[in-house]
Design a protein around this motif. Structure first.
Motif, PDB file in Angstrom:
ATOM      1  N   SER A 187      11.599   5.635  14.282  1.00 41.58           N
ATOM      2  CA  SER A 187      10.043   6.282  14.405  1.00 41.58           C
ATOM      3  C   SER A 187       8.940   5.902  14.010  1.00 41.58           C
ATOM      4  O   SER A 187       7.902   5.703  14.991  1.00 41.58           O
ATOM      5  CB  SER A 187      10.472   7.250  13.207  1.00 41.58           C
ATOM      6  N   PRO A 188       8.815   4.608  13.036  1.00 42.00           N
ATOM      7  CA  PRO A 188       7.425   3.847  12.764  1.00 42.00           C
ATOM      8  C   PRO A 188       7.178   2.979  14.279  1.00 42.00           C
ATOM      9  O   PRO A 188       5.981   2.856  14.458  1.00 42.00           O
ATOM     10  CB  PRO A 188       7.474   3.235  11.601  1.00 42.00           C
ATOM     11  N   LEU A 189       8.122   2.469  14.465  1.00 42.45           N
ATOM     12  CA  LEU A 189       7.791   1.693  15.898  1.00 42.45           C
ATOM     13  C   LEU A 189       7.522   2.417  16.917  1.00 42.45           C
ATOM     14  O   LEU A 189       6.462   2.056  17.689  1.00 42.45           O
ATOM     15  CB  LEU A 189       9.276   0.862  16.152  1.00 42.45           C
ATOM     16  N   THR A 190       7.808   3.596  17.196  1.00 38.10           N
ATOM     17  CA  THR A 190       7.396   4.466  18.337  1.00 38.10           C
ATOM     18  C   THR A 190       6.057   4.907  18.102  1.00 38.10           C
ATOM     19  O   THR A 190       5.166   4.835  18.981  1.00 38.10           O
ATOM     20  CB  THR A 190       8.536   5.477  18.500  1.00 38.10           C
ATOM     21  N   ASP A 191       5.729   5.081  17.116  1.00 34.83           N
ATOM     22  CA  ASP A 191       4.396   5.776  16.669  1.00 34.83           C
ATOM     23  C   ASP A 191       3.323   4.654  16.610  1.00 34.83           C
ATOM     24  O   ASP A 191       2.418   4.679  17.287  1.00 34.83           O
ATOM     25  CB  ASP A 191       4.166   6.472  15.290  1.00 34.83           C
ATOM     26  N   PHE A 192       3.672   3.390  16.086  1.00 38.29           N
ATOM     27  CA  PHE A 192       2.903   2.065  16.252  1.00 38.29           C
ATOM     28  C   PHE A 192       2.694   1.948  17.501  1.00 38.29           C
ATOM     29  O   PHE A 192       1.463   1.456  18.082  1.00 38.29           O
ATOM     30  CB  PHE A 192       3.728   1.025  15.473  1.00 38.29           C
ATOM     31  N   ALA A 193       3.765   2.182  18.547  1.00 38.27           N
ATOM     32  CA  ALA A 193       3.503   1.593  20.060  1.00 38.27           C
ATOM     33  C   ALA A 193       2.507   2.504  20.569  1.00 38.27           C
ATOM     34  O   ALA A 193       1.616   2.237  21.500  1.00 38.27           O
ATOM     35  CB  ALA A 193       4.820   1.718  20.740  1.00 38.27           C
ATOM     36  N   ALA A 194       2.444   3.818  20.460  1.00 38.08           N
ATOM     37  CA  ALA A 194       1.673   4.760  20.814  1.00 38.08           C
ATOM     38  C   ALA A 194       0.397   4.507  20.634  1.00 38.08           C
ATOM     39  O   ALA A 194      -0.655   4.500  21.519  1.00 38.08           O
ATOM     40  CB  ALA A 194       2.090   5.922  20.632  1.00 38.08           C
ATOM     41  N   GLY A 195      -0.117   3.988  19.248  1.00 42.12           N
ATOM     42  CA  GLY A 195      -1.236   4.110  18.805  1.00 42.12           C
ATOM     43  C   GLY A 195      -1.727   2.867  19.412  1.00 42.12           C
ATOM     44  O   GLY A 195      -3.278   2.511  19.534  1.00 42.12           O
ATOM     45  N   LEU A 196      -1.080   1.722  19.995  1.00 45.61           N
ATOM     46  CA  LEU A 196      -1.676   0.725  20.743  1.00 45.61           C
ATOM     47  C   LEU A 196      -2.196   0.816  22.056  1.00 45.61           C
ATOM     48  O   LEU A 196      -3.007  -0.031  22.484  1.00 45.61           O
ATOM     49  CB  LEU A 196      -0.397  -0.434  20.801  1.00 45.61           C
TER      50      LEU A 196
END
Length: 241
Positions: A187-196
């Motif tokens: 979950s945090p990985l996916t959100d982090f990726a979106a923010g990139l």
């Protein structure tokens, strides 16, 4: 109210505290939150970034939040209105609850570090003029197939690593930060990726709206693929020049 001739309010927080806060769910989040709109793009859990807002009308909101034990508020995406009128009907209902750190007020602006905690859904507006306040809930994704989630997580990590390797705008610090994620932190990985990504705010809001994890991972993987296509094209053009 903090007066202009007073020293800025600075609350120190260490990098270790910020990193630890990313991984820990907060079980004591309030049912009512002050809300501040952001107009550039949605804010995600797993992000830790500076936010700058105008002193007027948001100073009273920040001051009230700073006095609460949880020091949390909701950031909701709302495009900059053409008419300059602040209407809560224009706010996205899904936002991100953040904890504020290192608040500094200077020359008509307020800057603070926003530590994204989790998604929050505005179900009722309790005060529709600043300081905005809303009744909120915190949606939880249901459990999904662990192997499928892990497979998507690996694909997301591989895509980010390729993007970082061909885009000089990404720093070594970002590469080191990426190494801390694993497919098990889906979950945090996916959100982090979106923010990139440099995706349009509306596309990013769709990711924020996606509570089911696999659905969210699918959306983010598509955004990363688009980002990679653009990065490869730029790399090819630069090599030909």
């Amino acid at each position: 109210m903090v007066k202009d001739d007073q020293d800025p309010d600075i609350i120190e927080v260490s990098e270790e505290q910020l990193e630890r806060g990313l991984a820990l769910p907060d079980s004591s989040l309030p049912e009512r939150l002050y809300v501040i709109p952001i107009s550039n793009k949605p804010f995600f859990p797993a992000q830790v970034q500076p936010i700058v807002v105008d002193d007027e009308p948001w100073a009273s909101t920040i001051e009230r939040v700073a006095k609460t034990p949880h020091r949390c508020l909701a950031l909701c995406y709302a495009p900059e209105p053409d008419d300059g009128v602040l209407l809560t009907d224009r706010f996205e209902r899904m936002g991100c609850v953040v904890r504020i750190h290192n608040v500094v007020r200077d020359e008509g602006k307020i800057q603070f570090i926003a530590q994204g905690i989790r998604r929050t859904w505005v179900h009722q507006w309790l005060h529709k003029s600043p300081p905005l306040m809303a009744g909120v809930t915190y949606p939880y994704p249901r459990e999904e197939d662990a192997q499928e989630v892990k497979a998507y997580g690996i694909a997301i990590i591989d895509s980010i690593k390729e993007l970082v390797s061909i885009n000089p705008l990404y720093t070594e610090e970002l590469r080191d930060y990426l190494d801390r994620f694993s497919p098990n932190d889906a979950s945090p990985l996916t959100d982090f990726a979106a923010g990139l990504t440099t995706a349009e705010p509306e596309d990013l809001q769709e990711v924020l709206d996606a509570v089911p994890l696999l659905k969210r991972m699918e959306k983010v993987l598509l955004l990363l693929k688009k980002e990679l296509e653009v990065a490869r094209l730029h790399l090819q053009i630069n090599r030909q020049v």
